[in-house]
Design a protein around this motif. Structure first.
Motif, PDB file in Angstrom:
ATOM      1  N   LEU A 222       0.829  -1.206   0.000  1.00  0.00           N
ATOM      2  CA  LEU A 222       0.000   0.000   0.000  1.00  0.00           C
ATOM      3  C   LEU A 222       0.864   1.256   0.000  1.00  0.00           C
ATOM      4  CD1 LEU A 222      -2.832   1.294   0.257  1.00  0.00           C
ATOM      5  CD2 LEU A 222      -2.540   1.198   2.736  1.00  0.00           C
ATOM      6  N   THR A 223       0.694   2.078  -1.027  1.00  0.00           N
ATOM      7  CA  THR A 223       1.369   3.370  -1.125  1.00  0.00           C
ATOM      8  C   THR A 223       0.324   4.447  -1.310  1.00  0.00           C
ATOM      9  OG1 THR A 223       3.360   2.387  -2.108  1.00  0.00           O
ATOM     10  CG2 THR A 223       3.021   4.750  -2.423  1.00  0.00           C
ATOM     11  N   VAL A 224       0.201   5.335  -0.321  1.00  0.00           N
ATOM     12  CA  VAL A 224      -0.827   6.373  -0.388  1.00  0.00           C
ATOM     13  C   VAL A 224      -0.428   7.544   0.506  1.00  0.00           C
ATOM     14  CG1 VAL A 224      -2.239   5.426   1.508  1.00  0.00           C
ATOM     15  CG2 VAL A 224      -3.329   6.785  -0.295  1.00  0.00           C
ATOM     16  N   ASP A 225      -0.785   8.747   0.099  1.00  0.00           N
ATOM     17  CA  ASP A 225      -0.638   9.952   0.914  1.00  0.00           C
ATOM     18  C   ASP A 225      -2.022  10.449   1.298  1.00  0.00           C
ATOM     19  OD1 ASP A 225       2.062   9.799   0.593  1.00  0.00           O
ATOM     20  OD2 ASP A 225       2.253  11.577  -0.688  1.00  0.00           O
ATOM     21  N   ILE A 226      -2.189  10.802   2.568  1.00  0.00           N
ATOM     22  CA  ILE A 226      -3.464  11.316   3.070  1.00  0.00           C
ATOM     23  C   ILE A 226      -3.204  12.675   3.702  1.00  0.00           C
ATOM     24  CG2 ILE A 226      -5.337  10.954   4.723  1.00  0.00           C
ATOM     25  CD1 ILE A 226      -4.895   7.933   4.362  1.00  0.00           C
ATOM     26  N   GLY A 227      -3.948  13.684   3.251  1.00  0.00           N
ATOM     27  CA  GLY A 227      -3.739  15.043   3.724  1.00  0.00           C
ATOM     28  C   GLY A 227      -4.752  15.462   4.765  1.00  0.00           C
ATOM     29  N   GLY A 228      -4.939  16.769   4.911  1.00  0.00           N
ATOM     30  CA  GLY A 228      -5.857  17.299   5.905  1.00  0.00           C
ATOM     31  C   GLY A 228      -7.311  17.153   5.488  1.00  0.00           C
ATOM     32  N   GLY A 229      -8.200  17.730   6.310  1.00  0.00           N
ATOM     33  CA  GLY A 229      -9.623  17.589   6.054  1.00  0.00           C
ATOM     34  C   GLY A 229     -10.133  16.233   6.496  1.00  0.00           C
ATOM     35  N   VAL A 230     -11.262  15.819   5.929  1.00  0.00           N
ATOM     36  CA  VAL A 230     -11.876  14.542   6.276  1.00  0.00           C
ATOM     37  C   VAL A 230     -11.655  13.559   5.138  1.00  0.00           C
ATOM     38  CG1 VAL A 230     -14.018  13.346   6.890  1.00  0.00           C
ATOM     39  CG2 VAL A 230     -13.644  15.715   7.641  1.00  0.00           C
ATOM     40  N   THR A 231     -10.988  12.443   5.445  1.00  0.00           N
ATOM     41  CA  THR A 231     -10.729  11.393   4.459  1.00  0.00           C
ATOM     42  C   THR A 231     -11.491  10.142   4.850  1.00  0.00           C
ATOM     43  OG1 THR A 231      -8.524  12.244   3.947  1.00  0.00           O
ATOM     44  CG2 THR A 231      -8.971   9.959   3.350  1.00  0.00           C
ATOM     45  N   GLY A 232     -12.278   9.610   3.934  1.00  0.00           N
ATOM     46  CA  GLY A 232     -12.993   8.366   4.167  1.00  0.00           C
ATOM     47  C   GLY A 232     -12.159   7.181   3.730  1.00  0.00           C
ATOM     48  N   LEU A 233     -12.092   6.171   4.581  1.00  0.00           N
ATOM     49  CA  LEU A 233     -11.375   4.933   4.272  1.00  0.00           C
ATOM     50  C   LEU A 233     -12.410   3.844   4.037  1.00  0.00           C
ATOM     51  CD1 LEU A 233      -8.648   3.433   4.035  1.00  0.00           C
ATOM     52  CD2 LEU A 233      -8.774   3.015   6.510  1.00  0.00           C
ATOM     53  N   VAL A 234     -12.487   3.354   2.803  1.00  0.00           N
ATOM     54  CA  VAL A 234     -13.552   2.458   2.377  1.00  0.00           C
ATOM     55  C   VAL A 234     -12.983   1.098   2.042  1.00  0.00           C
ATOM     56  CG1 VAL A 234     -15.476   2.169   0.766  1.00  0.00           C
ATOM     57  CG2 VAL A 234     -14.690   4.461   1.356  1.00  0.00           C
ATOM     58  N   GLY A 235     -13.735   0.067   2.355  1.00  0.00           N
ATOM     59  CA  GLY A 235     -13.350  -1.280   1.966  1.00  0.00           C
ATOM     60  C   GLY A 235     -14.258  -2.290   2.613  1.00  0.00           C
TER      61      GLY A 235
ATOM     62  N   VAL B 174     -18.488  14.697  13.076  1.00  0.00           N
ATOM     63  CA  VAL B 174     -17.258  14.328  12.371  1.00  0.00           C
ATOM     64  C   VAL B 174     -16.883  15.420  11.375  1.00  0.00           C
ATOM     65  CG1 VAL B 174     -16.215  12.669  10.780  1.00  0.00           C
ATOM     66  CG2 VAL B 174     -17.630  11.853  12.677  1.00  0.00           C
ATOM     67  N   ARG B 175     -17.878  15.925  10.669  1.00  0.00           N
ATOM     68  CA  ARG B 175     -17.607  16.981   9.692  1.00  0.00           C
ATOM     69  C   ARG B 175     -17.080  18.243  10.383  1.00  0.00           C
ATOM     70  NH1 ARG B 175     -15.518  17.494   5.051  1.00  0.00           N
ATOM     71  NH2 ARG B 175     -15.888  19.564   4.180  1.00  0.00           N
ATOM     72  N   ARG B 176     -17.655  18.572  11.547  1.00  0.00           N
ATOM     73  CA  ARG B 176     -17.192  19.749  12.291  1.00  0.00           C
ATOM     74  C   ARG B 176     -15.739  19.610  12.736  1.00  0.00           C
ATOM     75  NH1 ARG B 176     -20.195  21.219  17.334  1.00  0.00           N
ATOM     76  NH2 ARG B 176     -18.742  22.993  17.242  1.00  0.00           N
ATOM     77  N   ILE B 177     -15.352  18.401  13.103  1.00  0.00           N
ATOM     78  CA  ILE B 177     -13.968  18.177  13.536  1.00  0.00           C
ATOM     79  C   ILE B 177     -13.004  18.570  12.422  1.00  0.00           C
ATOM     80  CG2 ILE B 177     -12.282  16.399  14.162  1.00  0.00           C
ATOM     81  CD1 ILE B 177     -14.628  14.887  15.496  1.00  0.00           C
ATOM     82  N   GLY B 178     -13.343  18.192  11.198  1.00  0.00           N
ATOM     83  CA  GLY B 178     -12.461  18.471  10.086  1.00  0.00           C
ATOM     84  C   GLY B 178     -12.537  19.890   9.560  1.00  0.00           C
ATOM     85  N   THR B 179     -13.654  20.584   9.816  1.00  0.00           N
ATOM     86  CA  THR B 179     -13.813  21.945   9.289  1.00  0.00           C
ATOM     87  C   THR B 179     -13.633  22.984  10.387  1.00  0.00           C
ATOM     88  OG1 THR B 179     -16.223  21.715   9.557  1.00  0.00           O
ATOM     89  CG2 THR B 179     -15.293  21.217   7.387  1.00  0.00           C
ATOM     90  N   ASP B 180     -14.532  22.996  11.379  1.00  0.00           N
ATOM     91  CA  ASP B 180     -14.480  24.018  12.430  1.00  0.00           C
ATOM     92  C   ASP B 180     -13.258  23.860  13.326  1.00  0.00           C
ATOM     93  OD1 ASP B 180     -16.879  24.616  11.318  1.00  0.00           O
ATOM     94  OD2 ASP B 180     -18.112  24.132  13.044  1.00  0.00           O
ATOM     95  N   PHE B 181     -12.883  22.626  13.670  1.00  0.00           N
ATOM     96  CA  PHE B 181     -11.774  22.399  14.584  1.00  0.00           C
ATOM     97  C   PHE B 181     -10.427  22.341  13.868  1.00  0.00           C
ATOM     98  CE2 PHE B 181     -14.753  19.840  17.616  1.00  0.00           C
ATOM     99  CZ  PHE B 181     -15.522  20.975  17.794  1.00  0.00           C
ATOM    100  N   GLY B 182     -10.443  22.122  12.562  1.00  0.00           N
ATOM    101  CA  GLY B 182      -9.205  22.068  11.800  1.00  0.00           C
ATOM    102  C   GLY B 182      -8.350  20.853  12.088  1.00  0.00           C
TER     103      GLY B 182
END
Length: 326
Positions: free
Chosen positions: A38-51, A192-200
């Motif tokens: 597995l090679t992947v970069d994950i940045g800021g904001g909200v990232t969904g991990l699906v599988g 969850v959305r607030r954590i990634g937006t309002d809380f940074g």
């Protein structure tokens, strides 16, 4: 209060740097490969991990937290190497586990304060932070009650509070809506959305309900049997398909009648799920044609909307295991 910005910044964790980076990350067990190169970069904001179940999501989270070693490959969290700096990473990352693991005879306040102290906060700061996060998650009035008397939704909120108490730079949320009714699920997703937006705070959230991740995620990472199937912005998953979804009623074979009329008019039309018709969208005149044909056939036009790709389409194309679209 808490940890300074200088202390919280990992090596190489400058502006715009990935919060999670893996390179050829592999984890094998005697009879199964949980992660496969597995090679992947994950940045800021909200990232969904699906599988699907067994795709490697939980294994990846455990490796990122430094709880289990990788077989080969590399991984960094906030610029720290998971193989060498697990303790440091855990002090900077919040983790909400999937399963119910809360002590029944302890209050949410005492638990959150204790875990804040374990993360390095002095007691006065831990108490202040615990009161803040319990209020944010909606447990201000219930924070002194034993957790054993909590509903499932309240327990999930308590787990979220303890993940946030030490003001982390990244939170890992494993199935945060598990066991919740629709209303409580919506409330949790909003948090969850607030954590990634309002809380940074950067968020990596897993869910087997794809519609949830479409609603709250900025980016999505799709795993299939331990391999990376796709990683991109959520908007790239949901791009327009160039077709209309049309639902009609009024006759038992309304969808077939409309589809045939469109074909006779030289417009491609195919059956779609839910007795609908998928119509080639050539230009704005297509909407008028669909409406006029429905009137001519004596059909009621229930719905006409542009079709967008969904995250679930990636699984159909990639042959991944079963996940739920809603």
């Amino acid at each position: 209060m808490g940890v300074s910005v200088e202390d919280r910044a990992g090596p190489g964790s400058g502006h715009g740097a990935p919060v999670i980076r893996t390179g050829a990350l592999t984890k094998t067990y005697p009879r199964v490969t949980a992660l496969d190169g597995l090679t992947v970069d994950i940045g800021g904001g909200v990232t969904g991990l699906v599988g699907a179940n067994g795709a490697g999501k939980s294994t990846l989270i455990k490796i990122l937290l430094g709880l289990i070693p990788a077989t080969s490959g590399t991984a960094q969290v906030l610029g720290y190497d998971v193989a060498r700096d697990g303790g440091r990473i855990r002090s900077l990352v919040g983790y909400m586990p999937e399963h119910d693991c809360l002590p029944a005879d302890v209050s949410a306040s005492d638990l959150t304060v204790h875990l804040g102290q374990m993360s390095g906060l002095p007691y006065p700061a831990a108490r202040e932070r615990a009161a803040d996060v319990l209020r944010h998650v909606g447990l201000a009035e219930e924070r002194y009650r034993p957790i054993g008397g909590y509903s499932t939704g309240m327990k999930q909120r308590a787990k979220l509070a303890q993940a946030l108490v030490h003001d982390p730079r990244l939170v890992l949320l494993d199935e945060p809506t598990n066991g919740l009714d629709p209303s409580s699920r919506d409330d949790m997703l909003a948090l969850v959305r607030r954590i990634g937006t309002d809380f940074g705070i950067a968020v990596l959230v897993t869910s087997h309900l794809l519609g949830e991740l479409e609603r709250i995620s900025d980016h999505v990472v799709v795993l299939d049997s331990g391999r990376l199937l796709r990683a991109s912005a959520t908007t790239e998953f949901l791009h327009r398909t160039g077709t209309l979804l049309v639902e009609v009623q009024g006759k038992p074979d309304a969808d077939r009648l409309l589809g045939q009329a469109l074909l006779d008019a030289g417009v491609r039309a195919t059956p779609a799920d839910g007795r609908m018709v998928e119509v080639e969208l050539r230009d704005d005149a297509t909407h008028d044609l669909v409406r006029d044909l429905a009137v001519d056939l004596g059909l009621g036009l229930v719905r006409m909307q542009e079709r967008h790709h969904r995250i679930e389409d990636v699984f159909r194309e990639g042959g991944a295991g079963s996940v739920h679209p809603v």
